[in-house]
Scaffold this motif. Structure first.
Motif, PDB file in Angstrom:
ATOM      1  N   TYR A   1     -74.088 -27.213   4.885  1.00  0.00           N
ATOM      2  CA  TYR A   1     -73.256 -25.872   3.913  1.00  0.00           C
ATOM      3  C   TYR A   1     -73.443 -25.115   5.505  1.00  0.00           C
ATOM      4  O   TYR A   1     -74.811 -24.626   6.142  1.00  0.00           O
ATOM      5  CB  TYR A   1     -73.544 -24.959   3.125  1.00  0.00           C
ATOM      6  CG  TYR A   1     -73.006 -23.627   3.156  1.00  0.00           C
ATOM      7  CD1 TYR A   1     -71.878 -23.610   2.509  1.00  0.00           C
ATOM      8  CD2 TYR A   1     -73.134 -22.615   3.845  1.00  0.00           C
ATOM      9  CE1 TYR A   1     -70.944 -22.552   2.820  1.00  0.00           C
ATOM     10  CE2 TYR A   1     -72.188 -21.664   3.225  1.00  0.00           C
ATOM     11  CZ  TYR A   1     -71.438 -21.199   3.084  1.00  0.00           C
ATOM     12  OH  TYR A   1     -70.533 -20.374   3.093  1.00  0.00           O
ATOM     13  N   GLU A   2     -72.223 -24.585   6.147  1.00  0.00           N
ATOM     14  CA  GLU A   2     -72.492 -23.422   7.249  1.00  0.00           C
ATOM     15  C   GLU A   2     -71.594 -22.834   6.512  1.00  0.00           C
ATOM     16  O   GLU A   2     -70.334 -22.872   7.087  1.00  0.00           O
ATOM     17  CB  GLU A   2     -72.309 -24.530   8.982  1.00  0.00           C
ATOM     18  CG  GLU A   2     -72.111 -23.905  10.340  1.00  0.00           C
ATOM     19  CD  GLU A   2     -72.727 -25.054  11.274  1.00  0.00           C
ATOM     20  OE1 GLU A   2     -72.080 -24.010  12.552  1.00  0.00           O
ATOM     21  OE2 GLU A   2     -72.621 -25.753  11.176  1.00  0.00           O
ATOM     22  N   GLY A   3     -72.241 -21.581   6.782  1.00  0.00           N
ATOM     23  CA  GLY A   3     -71.226 -19.999   6.868  1.00  0.00           C
ATOM     24  C   GLY A   3     -71.488 -19.343   8.464  1.00  0.00           C
ATOM     25  O   GLY A   3     -72.352 -19.276   9.191  1.00  0.00           O
ATOM     26  N   SER A   4     -70.971 -18.394   7.942  1.00  0.00           N
ATOM     27  CA  SER A   4     -71.577 -16.759   9.550  1.00  0.00           C
ATOM     28  C   SER A   4     -72.851 -16.363   8.558  1.00  0.00           C
ATOM     29  O   SER A   4     -73.125 -16.163   9.734  1.00  0.00           O
ATOM     30  CB  SER A   4     -70.519 -15.935   9.149  1.00  0.00           C
ATOM     31  OG  SER A   4     -69.582 -16.287   9.118  1.00  0.00           O
ATOM     32  N   TYR A   5     -73.538 -16.831   7.696  1.00  0.00           N
ATOM     33  CA  TYR A   5     -74.797 -15.685   7.802  1.00  0.00           C
ATOM     34  C   TYR A   5     -76.140 -17.277   7.219  1.00  0.00           C
ATOM     35  O   TYR A   5     -77.225 -17.032   7.849  1.00  0.00           O
ATOM     36  CB  TYR A   5     -75.085 -15.321   5.962  1.00  0.00           C
ATOM     37  CG  TYR A   5     -73.771 -13.717   6.702  1.00  0.00           C
ATOM     38  CD1 TYR A   5     -74.128 -12.512   7.798  1.00  0.00           C
ATOM     39  CD2 TYR A   5     -72.562 -14.092   5.745  1.00  0.00           C
ATOM     40  CE1 TYR A   5     -72.762 -12.171   8.025  1.00  0.00           C
ATOM     41  CE2 TYR A   5     -71.633 -13.148   6.556  1.00  0.00           C
ATOM     42  CZ  TYR A   5     -71.929 -12.087   7.126  1.00  0.00           C
ATOM     43  OH  TYR A   5     -70.864 -11.719   7.372  1.00  0.00           O
ATOM     44  N   TYR A   6     -75.504 -18.371   6.449  1.00  0.00           N
ATOM     45  CA  TYR A   6     -76.552 -19.373   6.004  1.00  0.00           C
ATOM     46  C   TYR A   6     -75.762 -20.756   6.814  1.00  0.00           C
ATOM     47  O   TYR A   6     -74.454 -20.900   6.876  1.00  0.00           O
ATOM     48  CB  TYR A   6     -76.830 -19.048   5.081  1.00  0.00           C
ATOM     49  CG  TYR A   6     -77.322 -18.508   3.855  1.00  0.00           C
ATOM     50  CD1 TYR A   6     -78.738 -17.598   4.132  1.00  0.00           C
ATOM     51  CD2 TYR A   6     -76.518 -16.985   3.198  1.00  0.00           C
ATOM     52  CE1 TYR A   6     -79.508 -16.125   4.126  1.00  0.00           C
ATOM     53  CE2 TYR A   6     -77.029 -15.765   2.287  1.00  0.00           C
ATOM     54  CZ  TYR A   6     -78.235 -15.249   3.415  1.00  0.00           C
ATOM     55  OH  TYR A   6     -78.502 -13.784   3.352  1.00  0.00           O
ATOM     56  N   ARG A   7     -76.926 -21.769   6.993  1.00  0.00           N
ATOM     57  CA  ARG A   7     -76.800 -22.648   7.640  1.00  0.00           C
ATOM     58  C   ARG A   7     -77.677 -23.730   6.864  1.00  0.00           C
ATOM     59  O   ARG A   7     -79.269 -23.057   6.894  1.00  0.00           O
ATOM     60  CB  ARG A   7     -76.431 -23.161   8.480  1.00  0.00           C
ATOM     61  CG  ARG A   7     -76.481 -24.488   9.527  1.00  0.00           C
ATOM     62  CD  ARG A   7     -76.406 -24.130  10.886  1.00  0.00           C
ATOM     63  NE  ARG A   7     -76.732 -25.310  11.546  1.00  0.00           N
ATOM     64  CZ  ARG A   7     -77.913 -26.011  12.572  1.00  0.00           C
ATOM     65  NH1 ARG A   7     -78.834 -25.830  11.811  1.00  0.00           N
ATOM     66  NH2 ARG A   7     -77.223 -27.230  12.607  1.00  0.00           N
ATOM     67  N   VAL A   8     -77.072 -24.555   6.570  1.00  0.00           N
ATOM     68  CA  VAL A   8     -78.648 -26.366   6.101  1.00  0.00           C
ATOM     69  C   VAL A   8     -78.166 -26.792   5.912  1.00  0.00           C
ATOM     70  O   VAL A   8     -76.834 -27.547   6.050  1.00  0.00           O
ATOM     71  CB  VAL A   8     -79.130 -25.546   4.451  1.00  0.00           C
ATOM     72  CG1 VAL A   8     -79.693 -24.202   4.379  1.00  0.00           C
ATOM     73  CG2 VAL A   8     -77.380 -25.379   3.789  1.00  0.00           C
ATOM     74  N   GLU A   9     -78.338 -28.009   6.401  1.00  0.00           N
ATOM     75  CA  GLU A   9     -77.910 -29.140   7.091  1.00  0.00           C
ATOM     76  C   GLU A   9     -78.452 -30.253   6.276  1.00  0.00           C
ATOM     77  O   GLU A   9     -80.176 -30.807   6.347  1.00  0.00           O
ATOM     78  CB  GLU A   9     -77.831 -29.250   8.602  1.00  0.00           C
ATOM     79  CG  GLU A   9     -77.409 -30.576   9.136  1.00  0.00           C
ATOM     80  CD  GLU A   9     -78.010 -30.890  10.897  1.00  0.00           C
ATOM     81  OE1 GLU A   9     -76.927 -31.792  11.240  1.00  0.00           O
ATOM     82  OE2 GLU A   9     -77.910 -29.649  11.060  1.00  0.00           O
ATOM     83  N   ASP A  10     -77.925 -31.918   5.634  1.00  0.00           N
ATOM     84  CA  ASP A  10     -78.171 -32.619   4.801  1.00  0.00           C
ATOM     85  C   ASP A  10     -79.936 -32.455   4.196  1.00  0.00           C
ATOM     86  O   ASP A  10     -81.088 -32.773   4.464  1.00  0.00           O
ATOM     87  CB  ASP A  10     -79.174 -33.715   5.402  1.00  0.00           C
ATOM     88  CG  ASP A  10     -79.022 -35.284   4.873  1.00  0.00           C
ATOM     89  OD1 ASP A  10     -78.283 -35.162   4.407  1.00  0.00           O
ATOM     90  OD2 ASP A  10     -79.704 -36.087   5.769  1.00  0.00           O
ATOM     91  N   ALA A  11     -79.903 -31.516   3.796  1.00  0.00           N
ATOM     92  CA  ALA A  11     -81.053 -30.006   2.737  1.00  0.00           C
ATOM     93  C   ALA A  11     -81.402 -30.801   1.441  1.00  0.00           C
ATOM     94  O   ALA A  11     -80.466 -31.198   0.743  1.00  0.00           O
ATOM     95  CB  ALA A  11     -81.298 -29.002   2.947  1.00  0.00           C
TER      96      ALA A  11
END
Length: 293
Positions: A148-158
């Protein structure tokens, strides 16, 4: 209608455990705990009274009390990254063997943010961040991997392992704002919570139904929960918070009004129930009224 107790965080853990064990032994359905670090004091007021930390308490209760549901009312999203919070929630559900209710909210208490240097954004931005956090939470708790990539939070293949026992882990959102927050509830929540007497809860619940219709959600899939300060056999305090009870007859009328509007769970703060034997007796009275005994 389920009945749950809400022990105040400004008492010892021994007292919290005593209240919870009495609730479990006598037939209550759940226990809730608030997520704060200090009293909600204005500048110049005493802010030094001890306050227990929510995540630690619900984990302890999940282990110590084996039957009732255990929930957070509610985790403030500003205090922890949602990926960290997802792991905390999954672990407590494991400890409880599937009795945890994951209550979250956008965050609000000013002095905590000021003292700890935690940003408390303006309301619009706070809700924007909260919505992003919900995507992260639900992804981590309900799917094998999350990007998920937003303006405040980002997680990658988490990943978040182990997953909760419950699939899905019930997500409760505390909300009262009729324009945005109740729409967020309609889009994301399994349960909804709001402070209020029956007439206010009926109004807010109708607004939630409208948002459900707008987003194509069956409103019956969202459990409705509420709380008000509760008084048994005593005068009502003059406060700006909702209060029910006073006499037993009035408390019975208030409980019946909640039931009539279709409330799924009544949550009782213990602030006005006394301590020790007095509190246990008050809890027994409330239980008898709710169960019709």
């Amino acid at each position: 209608m389920r009945l749950s107790i809400w022990p105040g965080a400004a008492q010892s853990f021994a007292e919290v455990l005593e209240v919870t064990r009495h609730a479990e032994a006598t037939g209550w359905d759940g226990v809730w705990f608030a997520d704060h670090f200090m009293p909600n004091a204005e500048p110049g007021e005493d802010d030094t009274h001890p306050v227990l930390e929510c995540g630690s308490v619900v984990a302890a209760l999940a282990a110590a009390v084996p039957r009732v549901r255990v929930g957070t009312l509610v985790y403030g999203m500003t205090y922890r990254h949602p990926a960290v919070l997802a792991n905390m929630a999954a672990t407590v559900d494991r400890i409880s063997d599937g009795r945890f209710v994951f209550g979250v909210g956008a965050g609000w208490q000013v002095n905590e943010h000021e003292q700890y240097g935690i940003e408390l954004p303006p309301l619009k931005q706070r809700i924007d961040r909260f919505e992003e956090a919900l995507h992260v939470l639900k992804g981590l708790l309900r799917t094998p991997r999350t990007t998920y990539e937003g303006s405040y939070y980002r997680v990658e293949d988490a990943v978040c392992e182990p997953k909760p026992v419950q699939q899905p882990l019930p997500l409760m959102i505390g909300a009262k704002g009729e324009k945005r927050m109740l729409r967020v509830v309609a889009e994301h929540a399994d349960e909804w919570n709001c402070w209020g007497r029956p007439e206010l809860i009926a109004h807010k619940s109708a607004v939630l139904d409208e948002h459900c219709a707008a987003v194509g959600r069956d409103p019956a899939t969202i459990a409705r929960t509420a709380q008000a300060l509760t008084v048994v056999d005593g005068p009502l305090p003059d406060l700006d918070r909702p209060v029910i009870g006073g006499s037993r007859a009035q408390l019975a009328d208030d409980v019946a009004a909640y039931a009539e509007l279709g409330l799924d769970e009544l949550i009782v703060p213990d602030a006005y129930l006394g301590t020790g034997d007095d509190r246990r007796k008050a809890m027994d009275v409330i239980l008898g009224i709710v169960r019709g005994g």
